[in-house]
Motif scaffolding. Structure first.
Motif, mmCIF file in Angstrom:
data_model
loop_
_atom_site.group_PDB
_atom_site.id
_atom_site.type_symbol
_atom_site.label_atom_id
_atom_site.label_comp_id
_atom_site.label_asym_id
_atom_site.label_seq_id
_atom_site.Cartn_x
_atom_site.Cartn_y
_atom_site.Cartn_z
ATOM 1 N N ARG A 47 -26.722 -20.367 44.225
ATOM 2 C CA ARG A 47 -25.523 -19.838 43.580
ATOM 3 C C ARG A 47 -24.491 -19.358 44.594
ATOM 4 O O ARG A 47 -23.288 -19.577 44.416
ATOM 5 C CB ARG A 47 -25.885 -18.656 42.661
ATOM 6 C CG ARG A 47 -26.636 -18.974 41.391
ATOM 7 C CD ARG A 47 -25.807 -19.623 40.304
ATOM 8 N NE ARG A 47 -24.526 -18.995 40.022
ATOM 9 C CZ ARG A 47 -24.332 -18.027 39.122
ATOM 10 N NH1 ARG A 47 -25.357 -17.577 38.399
ATOM 11 N NH2 ARG A 47 -23.133 -17.543 38.910
ATOM 12 N N HIS A 89 -29.014 -13.694 36.979
ATOM 13 C CA HIS A 89 -27.806 -14.362 36.471
ATOM 14 C C HIS A 89 -26.642 -13.381 36.380
ATOM 15 O O HIS A 89 -25.526 -13.661 36.852
ATOM 16 C CB HIS A 89 -28.116 -14.960 35.098
ATOM 17 C CG HIS A 89 -26.932 -15.443 34.331
ATOM 18 N ND1 HIS A 89 -26.294 -16.630 34.606
ATOM 19 C CD2 HIS A 89 -26.257 -14.890 33.282
ATOM 20 C CE1 HIS A 89 -25.289 -16.796 33.768
ATOM 21 N NE2 HIS A 89 -25.241 -15.759 32.964
ATOM 22 N N ASN A 93 -23.143 -13.188 38.679
ATOM 23 C CA ASN A 93 -21.860 -13.240 37.984
ATOM 24 C C ASN A 93 -21.004 -12.022 38.322
ATOM 25 O O ASN A 93 -19.780 -12.138 38.509
ATOM 26 C CB ASN A 93 -22.072 -13.336 36.477
ATOM 27 C CG ASN A 93 -22.503 -14.722 36.032
ATOM 28 O OD1 ASN A 93 -22.507 -15.669 36.823
ATOM 29 N ND2 ASN A 93 -22.877 -14.859 34.772
ATOM 30 N N TYR A 96 -19.424 -12.519 41.722
ATOM 31 C CA TYR A 96 -18.275 -13.418 41.708
ATOM 32 C C TYR A 96 -17.052 -12.755 41.070
ATOM 33 O O TYR A 96 -15.917 -12.984 41.508
ATOM 34 C CB TYR A 96 -18.617 -14.723 40.989
ATOM 35 C CG TYR A 96 -19.285 -15.734 41.892
ATOM 36 C CD1 TYR A 96 -18.538 -16.406 42.864
ATOM 37 C CD2 TYR A 96 -20.639 -16.014 41.799
ATOM 38 C CE1 TYR A 96 -19.132 -17.327 43.704
ATOM 39 C CE2 TYR A 96 -21.247 -16.929 42.640
ATOM 40 C CZ TYR A 96 -20.480 -17.582 43.590
ATOM 41 O OH TYR A 96 -21.068 -18.482 44.439
ATOM 42 N N ASP A 103 -15.245 -20.892 47.964
ATOM 43 C CA ASP A 103 -16.363 -21.803 48.231
ATOM 44 C C ASP A 103 -15.982 -22.711 49.400
ATOM 45 O O ASP A 103 -15.461 -23.805 49.225
ATOM 46 C CB ASP A 103 -16.670 -22.639 46.985
ATOM 47 C CG ASP A 103 -17.964 -23.435 47.148
ATOM 48 O OD1 ASP A 103 -18.742 -23.123 48.057
ATOM 49 O OD2 ASP A 103 -18.167 -24.375 46.358
ATOM 50 N N TYR A 139 -22.634 -28.259 42.724
ATOM 51 C CA TYR A 139 -21.374 -27.572 42.471
ATOM 52 C C TYR A 139 -20.233 -28.513 42.102
ATOM 53 O O TYR A 139 -19.127 -28.064 41.802
ATOM 54 C CB TYR A 139 -21.012 -26.671 43.650
ATOM 55 C CG TYR A 139 -21.601 -25.293 43.447
ATOM 56 C CD1 TYR A 139 -20.814 -24.248 43.004
ATOM 57 C CD2 TYR A 139 -22.968 -25.082 43.625
ATOM 58 C CE1 TYR A 139 -21.369 -23.007 42.761
ATOM 59 C CE2 TYR A 139 -23.530 -23.854 43.386
ATOM 60 C CZ TYR A 139 -22.726 -22.811 42.952
ATOM 61 O OH TYR A 139 -23.282 -21.590 42.691
ATOM 62 N N PRO A 142 -19.854 -29.319 36.062
ATOM 63 C CA PRO A 142 -19.247 -28.214 35.313
ATOM 64 C C PRO A 142 -20.137 -26.968 35.426
ATOM 65 O O PRO A 142 -21.357 -27.079 35.562
ATOM 66 C CB PRO A 142 -19.214 -28.742 33.873
ATOM 67 C CG PRO A 142 -19.205 -30.230 34.018
ATOM 68 C CD PRO A 142 -20.051 -30.515 35.226
ATOM 69 N N SER A 143 -19.528 -25.784 35.371
ATOM 70 C CA SER A 143 -20.246 -24.539 35.658
ATOM 71 C C SER A 143 -21.471 -24.333 34.772
ATOM 72 O O SER A 143 -22.511 -23.871 35.241
ATOM 73 C CB SER A 143 -19.296 -23.344 35.528
ATOM 74 O OG SER A 143 -18.737 -23.285 34.227
ATOM 75 N N ARG A 144 -21.367 -24.665 33.493
ATOM 76 C CA ARG A 144 -22.505 -24.459 32.594
ATOM 77 C C ARG A 144 -23.677 -25.343 32.978
ATOM 78 O O ARG A 144 -24.834 -24.907 32.944
ATOM 79 C CB ARG A 144 -22.076 -24.743 31.146
ATOM 80 C CG ARG A 144 -23.163 -24.454 30.129
ATOM 81 C CD ARG A 144 -23.548 -22.980 30.151
ATOM 82 N NE ARG A 144 -22.624 -22.148 29.410
ATOM 83 C CZ ARG A 144 -22.590 -20.828 29.462
ATOM 84 N NH1 ARG A 144 -23.437 -20.190 30.243
ATOM 85 N NH2 ARG A 144 -21.720 -20.135 28.745
ATOM 86 N N ARG A 145 -23.409 -26.568 33.380
ATOM 87 C CA ARG A 145 -24.493 -27.474 33.788
ATOM 88 C C ARG A 145 -25.091 -27.054 35.118
ATOM 89 O O ARG A 145 -26.284 -27.250 35.364
ATOM 90 C CB ARG A 145 -23.973 -28.913 33.831
ATOM 91 C CG ARG A 145 -23.642 -29.437 32.447
ATOM 92 C CD ARG A 145 -23.048 -30.826 32.441
ATOM 93 N NE ARG A 145 -22.569 -31.146 31.103
ATOM 94 C CZ ARG A 145 -21.869 -32.220 30.794
ATOM 95 N NH1 ARG A 145 -21.562 -33.108 31.742
ATOM 96 N NH2 ARG A 145 -21.459 -32.422 29.550
ATOM 97 N N GLN A 146 -24.273 -26.475 35.987
ATOM 98 C CA GLN A 146 -24.818 -25.909 37.222
ATOM 99 C C GLN A 146 -25.883 -24.874 36.893
ATOM 100 O O GLN A 146 -26.983 -24.891 37.447
ATOM 101 C CB GLN A 146 -23.705 -25.233 38.029
ATOM 102 C CG GLN A 146 -22.651 -26.134 38.593
ATOM 103 C CD GLN A 146 -21.556 -25.327 39.266
ATOM 104 O OE1 GLN A 146 -21.782 -24.215 39.731
ATOM 105 N NE2 GLN A 146 -20.351 -25.876 39.315
ATOM 106 N N GLU A 147 -25.543 -23.964 35.993
ATOM 107 C CA GLU A 147 -26.470 -22.884 35.626
ATOM 108 C C GLU A 147 -27.765 -23.429 35.039
ATOM 109 O O GLU A 147 -28.850 -22.969 35.376
ATOM 110 C CB GLU A 147 -25.803 -21.943 34.618
ATOM 111 C CG GLU A 147 -24.938 -20.883 35.247
ATOM 112 C CD GLU A 147 -25.755 -19.770 35.862
ATOM 113 O OE1 GLU A 147 -26.984 -19.911 35.985
ATOM 114 O OE2 GLU A 147 -25.167 -18.759 36.242
#
Length: 202
Positions: A47, A89, A93, A96, A103, A139, A142-147
């Motif tokens: 992350r 998680h 968050n 950030y 990045d 990275y 999309p952010s949701r798929r990263q998670e």
């Protein structure tokens, strides 16, 4: 990060036992720390990227878990894993939101030292190079798929636990996971082809 221990894989019955002990004796928390450290550290490392941030944040996560263990309620075999990764998680968050980090490319010296695994080779230098490559690929998602990818493969969580942490239903998690894996595979092939093309030119 120096790790003067061997990771312990404990059965569900032992895990529940150590949770109950840790709720009355903070020293007993070390067994849970030993069991979950590698997974939490890998998740945080992917992350945030930088070794110092990953180490500091992992320490903060386990401190929060130790301080909050008395409020934890055992519900099923993966409830502790889901609980500690929800802390992880939220901690990342918060980092950030407060720091808004850029990045930017990191040198190999700045990258975390992760143990060898199915995804990472034995050689330490190659591990760092592979880590950097995987992180770039992840990275690009999309952010949701990263998670979803990070919680699934580095947190070792089931879709149900991921759904709870991210506030989604299991079907949506499964869809994100499937699409993310297709994207990662496609981009990995494209990257490999580009690399071979450059080698032929040189």
């Amino acid at each position: 990060m120096e790790k003067g221990y061997q990771e312990q894989l404990i059965t569900v019955s032992y895990q529940r036992e150590w949770v109950e002990k840790a709720q009355n004796d903070p020293l007993a928390f070390r067994h849970l720390y030993d069991s979950y450290f590698s997974r939490v550290y890998a998740y945080v490392s992917y992350r945030v990227g930088r070794i110092q941030d990953a180490e500091d944040m992992t320490s903060e996560i386990f401190l929060k878990a130790m301080e909050g263990i008395t409020r934890f309620e055992w519900q099923h075999e993966n409830s502790f894993a889901g609980w500690i990764f929800r802390i992880a998680h939220n901690t990342v968050n918060d980092y950030y939101r407060k720091n808004n980090p850029v990045d930017e490319p990191l040198s190999l010296e700045e990258l975390p030292e992760l143990r060898a695994s199915v995804l990472l080779p034995e050689d330490a230098l190659l591990r760092k190079e592979k880590f950097a490559q995987l992180r770039r690929l992840i990275y690009a998602l999309p952010s949701r798929r990263q998670e979803v990818i990070l919680l699934k493969f580095f947190g070792g969580l089931r879709n149900q636990e991921i759904a709870t942490i991210l506030g989604l239903n299991e079907r949506t998690v499964a869809s994100h996971l499937s699409r993310a894996l297709v994207s990662l595979h496609r981009e990995y092939i494209n990257q490999s082809n580009r690399t071979r093309g450059k080698e032929k030119i040189s």
